[in-house]
Design a protein around this motif. Structure first.
Motif, PDB file in Angstrom:
ATOM      1  N   PRO A  36       0.871  -1.337   0.066  1.00 39.10           N
ATOM      2  CA  PRO A  36       0.015   0.093  -0.032  1.00 39.10           C
ATOM      3  C   PRO A  36       0.781   1.086   0.082  1.00 39.10           C
ATOM      4  CG  PRO A  36       0.002  -1.250   2.139  1.00 39.10           C
ATOM      5  CD  PRO A  36       0.778  -2.032   1.277  1.00 39.10           C
ATOM      6  N   ALA A  37       0.483   2.206  -0.560  1.00 46.42           N
ATOM      7  CA  ALA A  37       1.361   3.547  -0.852  1.00 46.42           C
ATOM      8  C   ALA A  37       1.640   4.172   0.605  1.00 46.42           C
ATOM      9  CB  ALA A  37       0.358   4.558  -1.616  1.00 46.42           C
ATOM     10  N   ASP A  38       0.632   3.744   1.484  1.00 44.31           N
ATOM     11  CA  ASP A  38       0.988   4.549   2.890  1.00 44.31           C
ATOM     12  C   ASP A  38       1.557   3.381   3.877  1.00 44.31           C
ATOM     13  OD1 ASP A  38      -1.362   3.288   2.910  1.00 44.31           O
ATOM     14  OD2 ASP A  38      -2.367   4.422   4.273  1.00 44.31           O
ATOM     15  N   ALA A  39       2.643   2.941   3.544  1.00 43.79           N
ATOM     16  CA  ALA A  39       3.198   1.821   4.366  1.00 43.79           C
ATOM     17  C   ALA A  39       4.446   2.228   5.346  1.00 43.79           C
ATOM     18  CB  ALA A  39       3.280   0.604   3.625  1.00 43.79           C
ATOM     19  N   PRO A  40       4.254   3.198   5.944  1.00 41.89           N
ATOM     20  CA  PRO A  40       5.531   3.870   6.571  1.00 41.89           C
ATOM     21  C   PRO A  40       6.353   2.689   7.220  1.00 41.89           C
ATOM     22  CG  PRO A  40       3.536   4.576   7.642  1.00 41.89           C
ATOM     23  CD  PRO A  40       2.936   3.639   6.312  1.00 41.89           C
ATOM     24  N   HIS A  72      17.677   5.422  -7.796  1.00 44.71           N
ATOM     25  CA  HIS A  72      16.554   6.491  -7.739  1.00 44.71           C
ATOM     26  C   HIS A  72      15.625   6.297  -8.607  1.00 44.71           C
ATOM     27  CE1 HIS A  72      14.563  10.052  -6.205  1.00 44.71           C
ATOM     28  NE2 HIS A  72      14.318  10.221  -7.359  1.00 44.71           N
ATOM     29  N   GLY A  73      14.484   5.992  -8.754  1.00 50.44           N
ATOM     30  CA  GLY A  73      13.489   5.832  -9.702  1.00 50.44           C
ATOM     31  C   GLY A  73      13.626   4.407 -10.630  1.00 50.44           C
ATOM     32  N   VAL A  74      14.202   3.606  -9.777  1.00 53.68           N
ATOM     33  CA  VAL A  74      14.480   2.142 -10.677  1.00 53.68           C
ATOM     34  C   VAL A  74      13.163   1.486 -10.692  1.00 53.68           C
ATOM     35  CG1 VAL A  74      14.996   0.779  -8.650  1.00 53.68           C
ATOM     36  CG2 VAL A  74      16.071   0.301 -10.862  1.00 53.68           C
ATOM     37  N   VAL A  75      12.312   1.524  -9.728  1.00 53.31           N
ATOM     38  CA  VAL A  75      10.951   0.977  -9.965  1.00 53.31           C
ATOM     39  C   VAL A  75      10.349   1.554 -11.109  1.00 53.31           C
ATOM     40  CG1 VAL A  75       8.763   0.218  -8.850  1.00 53.31           C
ATOM     41  CG2 VAL A  75      10.880   0.674  -7.393  1.00 53.31           C
ATOM     42  N   GLY A  76      10.096   0.614 -12.088  1.00 52.49           N
ATOM     43  CA  GLY A  76       9.074   1.260 -13.418  1.00 52.49           C
ATOM     44  C   GLY A  76      10.321   1.463 -14.586  1.00 52.49           C
ATOM     45  N   ARG A  77      11.409   1.556 -14.188  1.00 50.35           N
ATOM     46  CA  ARG A  77      12.351   1.978 -15.055  1.00 50.35           C
ATOM     47  C   ARG A  77      12.989   0.726 -15.979  1.00 50.35           C
ATOM     48  NH1 ARG A  77      17.366   4.845 -12.231  1.00 50.35           N
ATOM     49  NH2 ARG A  77      18.767   2.810 -12.343  1.00 50.35           N
ATOM     50  N   GLN A  78      13.529   0.816 -17.080  1.00 48.67           N
ATOM     51  CA  GLN A  78      13.848  -0.084 -17.874  1.00 48.67           C
ATOM     52  C   GLN A  78      15.232  -0.469 -17.249  1.00 48.67           C
ATOM     53  OE1 GLN A  78      12.264  -0.801 -21.341  1.00 48.67           O
ATOM     54  NE2 GLN A  78      13.548  -2.389 -21.430  1.00 48.67           N
ATOM     55  N   ALA A  79      15.744  -1.802 -17.395  1.00 48.89           N
ATOM     56  CA  ALA A  79      17.117  -2.145 -16.817  1.00 48.89           C
ATOM     57  C   ALA A  79      18.133  -1.563 -17.570  1.00 48.89           C
ATOM     58  CB  ALA A  79      16.989  -3.889 -16.666  1.00 48.89           C
ATOM     59  N   GLY A  80      19.159  -1.308 -17.269  1.00 44.35           N
ATOM     60  CA  GLY A  80      20.312  -1.182 -17.896  1.00 44.35           C
ATOM     61  C   GLY A  80      20.476   0.251 -18.655  1.00 44.35           C
ATOM     62  N   VAL A  81      19.674   1.261 -18.185  1.00 42.48           N
ATOM     63  CA  VAL A  81      19.785   2.469 -18.889  1.00 42.48           C
ATOM     64  C   VAL A  81      20.257   3.588 -18.578  1.00 42.48           C
ATOM     65  CG1 VAL A  81      17.479   1.885 -20.094  1.00 42.48           C
ATOM     66  CG2 VAL A  81      17.590   3.144 -17.775  1.00 42.48           C
ATOM     67  N   LEU A  82      21.077   3.444 -17.198  1.00 40.92           N
ATOM     68  CA  LEU A  82      21.902   4.871 -16.921  1.00 40.92           C
ATOM     69  C   LEU A  82      23.120   4.976 -17.798  1.00 40.92           C
ATOM     70  CD1 LEU A  82      21.401   4.942 -13.120  1.00 40.92           C
ATOM     71  CD2 LEU A  82      20.148   5.785 -14.903  1.00 40.92           C
ATOM     72  N   GLY A  83      23.205   6.317 -18.212  1.00 41.09           N
ATOM     73  CA  GLY A  83      24.372   6.685 -18.986  1.00 41.09           C
ATOM     74  C   GLY A  83      25.639   6.560 -18.204  1.00 41.09           C
ATOM     75  N   ASP A  84      25.685   6.848 -16.919  1.00 42.51           N
ATOM     76  CA  ASP A  84      26.825   6.873 -16.239  1.00 42.51           C
ATOM     77  C   ASP A  84      27.478   5.734 -15.635  1.00 42.51           C
ATOM     78  OD1 ASP A  84      25.178   6.688 -14.149  1.00 42.51           O
ATOM     79  OD2 ASP A  84      26.245   8.052 -12.749  1.00 42.51           O
ATOM     80  N   ARG A 130      12.890  -8.282   1.218  1.00 35.99           N
ATOM     81  CA  ARG A 130      12.838  -7.920  -0.328  1.00 35.99           C
ATOM     82  C   ARG A 130      11.862  -7.013  -0.646  1.00 35.99           C
ATOM     83  NH1 ARG A 130      13.642 -13.287  -1.468  1.00 35.99           N
ATOM     84  NH2 ARG A 130      11.751 -13.822  -2.443  1.00 35.99           N
ATOM     85  N   ALA A 131      10.372  -7.224  -0.098  1.00 34.46           N
ATOM     86  CA  ALA A 131       9.169  -6.410  -0.123  1.00 34.46           C
ATOM     87  C   ALA A 131       9.628  -5.253   0.559  1.00 34.46           C
ATOM     88  CB  ALA A 131       8.068  -7.178   0.603  1.00 34.46           C
ATOM     89  N   ALA A 132      10.240  -4.968   1.458  1.00 38.47           N
ATOM     90  CA  ALA A 132      10.598  -3.679   2.233  1.00 38.47           C
ATOM     91  C   ALA A 132      11.425  -2.921   1.439  1.00 38.47           C
ATOM     92  CB  ALA A 132      10.925  -4.114   3.634  1.00 38.47           C
ATOM     93  N   ILE A 133      12.441  -3.512   1.028  1.00 36.80           N
ATOM     94  CA  ILE A 133      13.464  -2.910   0.021  1.00 36.80           C
ATOM     95  C   ILE A 133      12.695  -2.198  -1.264  1.00 36.80           C
ATOM     96  CG2 ILE A 133      15.502  -2.793  -1.296  1.00 36.80           C
ATOM     97  CD1 ILE A 133      16.573  -4.984   0.780  1.00 36.80           C
ATOM     98  N   ILE A 134      11.970  -2.989  -1.620  1.00 38.66           N
ATOM     99  CA  ILE A 134      11.019  -2.691  -2.805  1.00 38.66           C
ATOM    100  C   ILE A 134      10.304  -1.484  -2.609  1.00 38.66           C
ATOM    101  CG2 ILE A 134       9.565  -3.426  -4.553  1.00 38.66           C
ATOM    102  CD1 ILE A 134      11.023  -6.025  -4.382  1.00 38.66           C
ATOM    103  N   ALA A 135       9.696  -1.689  -1.388  1.00 38.28           N
ATOM    104  CA  ALA A 135       8.696  -0.295  -1.075  1.00 38.28           C
ATOM    105  C   ALA A 135       9.406   0.634  -0.861  1.00 38.28           C
ATOM    106  CB  ALA A 135       7.842  -0.969   0.307  1.00 38.28           C
ATOM    107  N   TYR A 136      10.625   0.613  -0.248  1.00 37.90           N
ATOM    108  CA  TYR A 136      11.435   1.922  -0.056  1.00 37.90           C
ATOM    109  C   TYR A 136      11.926   2.577  -1.165  1.00 37.90           C
ATOM    110  CZ  TYR A 136      15.665   4.485   0.863  1.00 37.90           C
ATOM    111  OH  TYR A 136      16.715   5.256   0.895  1.00 37.90           O
ATOM    112  N   LEU A 137      12.447   1.693  -2.409  1.00 39.92           N
ATOM    113  CA  LEU A 137      12.649   2.078  -3.590  1.00 39.92           C
ATOM    114  C   LEU A 137      11.508   2.808  -4.412  1.00 39.92           C
ATOM    115  CD1 LEU A 137      14.843  -0.764  -4.910  1.00 39.92           C
ATOM    116  CD2 LEU A 137      15.707   1.341  -4.179  1.00 39.92           C
ATOM    117  N   THR A 138      10.166   1.971  -4.221  1.00 41.05           N
ATOM    118  CA  THR A 138       9.115   2.630  -4.725  1.00 41.05           C
ATOM    119  C   THR A 138       8.769   4.061  -4.122  1.00 41.05           C
ATOM    120  OG1 THR A 138       8.310   0.610  -5.084  1.00 41.05           O
ATOM    121  CG2 THR A 138       6.533   2.358  -5.377  1.00 41.05           C
ATOM    122  N   SER A 139       9.049   4.137  -2.565  1.00 37.31           N
ATOM    123  CA  SER A 139       8.709   5.310  -2.075  1.00 37.31           C
ATOM    124  C   SER A 139       9.552   6.651  -2.524  1.00 37.31           C
ATOM    125  CB  SER A 139       8.836   5.383  -0.730  1.00 37.31           C
ATOM    126  OG  SER A 139       9.972   5.293  -0.046  1.00 37.31           O
TER     127      SER A 139
END
Ligand code: HEC
Length: 142
Positions: A36-40, A72-84, A130-139
């Protein structure tokens, strides 16, 4: 629909039912609960758990990648796309889009999910972690 006439499993009936309806192949990572979006609490747990990633990853917008790409912003991002960041061939050509399910699979077993990846550490065996880490990245995406 299965009828649950579980009698001799030792646990409570409720537990037995849960065990019966979760059908997984051996080796599949456990399904992650939808966050849930509000899962502090989950986000806070993920933030502390991210300590094991931060040896290689930053997650602040605009920060340069370290030994691993900025997450940052990896959730929803295409893999392997950062230029740096110099990704492995395996990741750069994986065609993965990092949704929750893909992240869960990858973090459970990076090299097993993506042979040839240069992420040599950071596997998280615990599904809730894993779920917690993914929730953090999503947040962080907001
Ligand atoms: C030992 C260093 C290291 C650790 C620790 C580590 N990673 Fe990585 N990670 C990498 C490297 C290197 C890559 C690039 C992999 C490749 O190109 O094959 C990567 C890639 C990734 C990617 C893909 C990013 C993209 O832009 O496609 C994700 C997601 C990721 N890591 C998440 C995590 C998380 C979450 C943790 C902590 C649980 C973690 N990593 C721990 C080094 C690490």
């Amino acid at each position: 629909m299965l009828a649950f006439t579980v009698s001799a499993c030792g646990g409570s009936e409720e537990q037995a039912v849960v065990e019966q309806i979760v059908v997984r192949e051996p080796g599949d990572p456990a399904p992650i609960p939808s966050v849930p979006a509000d899962a502090p609490d989950l986000v806070a747990a993920g933030k502390s758990a991210f300590a094991m990633c931060s040896a290689c990853h930053v997650a602040e917008a605009g920060e340069p990648s370290l030994a691993g790409p900025n997450l940052h912003g990896v959730v929803g991002r295409q893999a392997g796309v950062l230029g740096d960041f110099a990704y492995s061939e395996a990741l750069a050509t994986s065609q993965i889009t990092w949704d929750e399910a893909q992240l869960d699979r990858f973090l459970a077993d990076p090299a097993g999910t993506l042979p040839g990846t240069i992420m040599v550490a950071g596997a998280v065996g615990d599904a809730e972690r894993r779920a917690a880490i993914i929730a953090y990245l999503t947040s962080l995406d907001e």
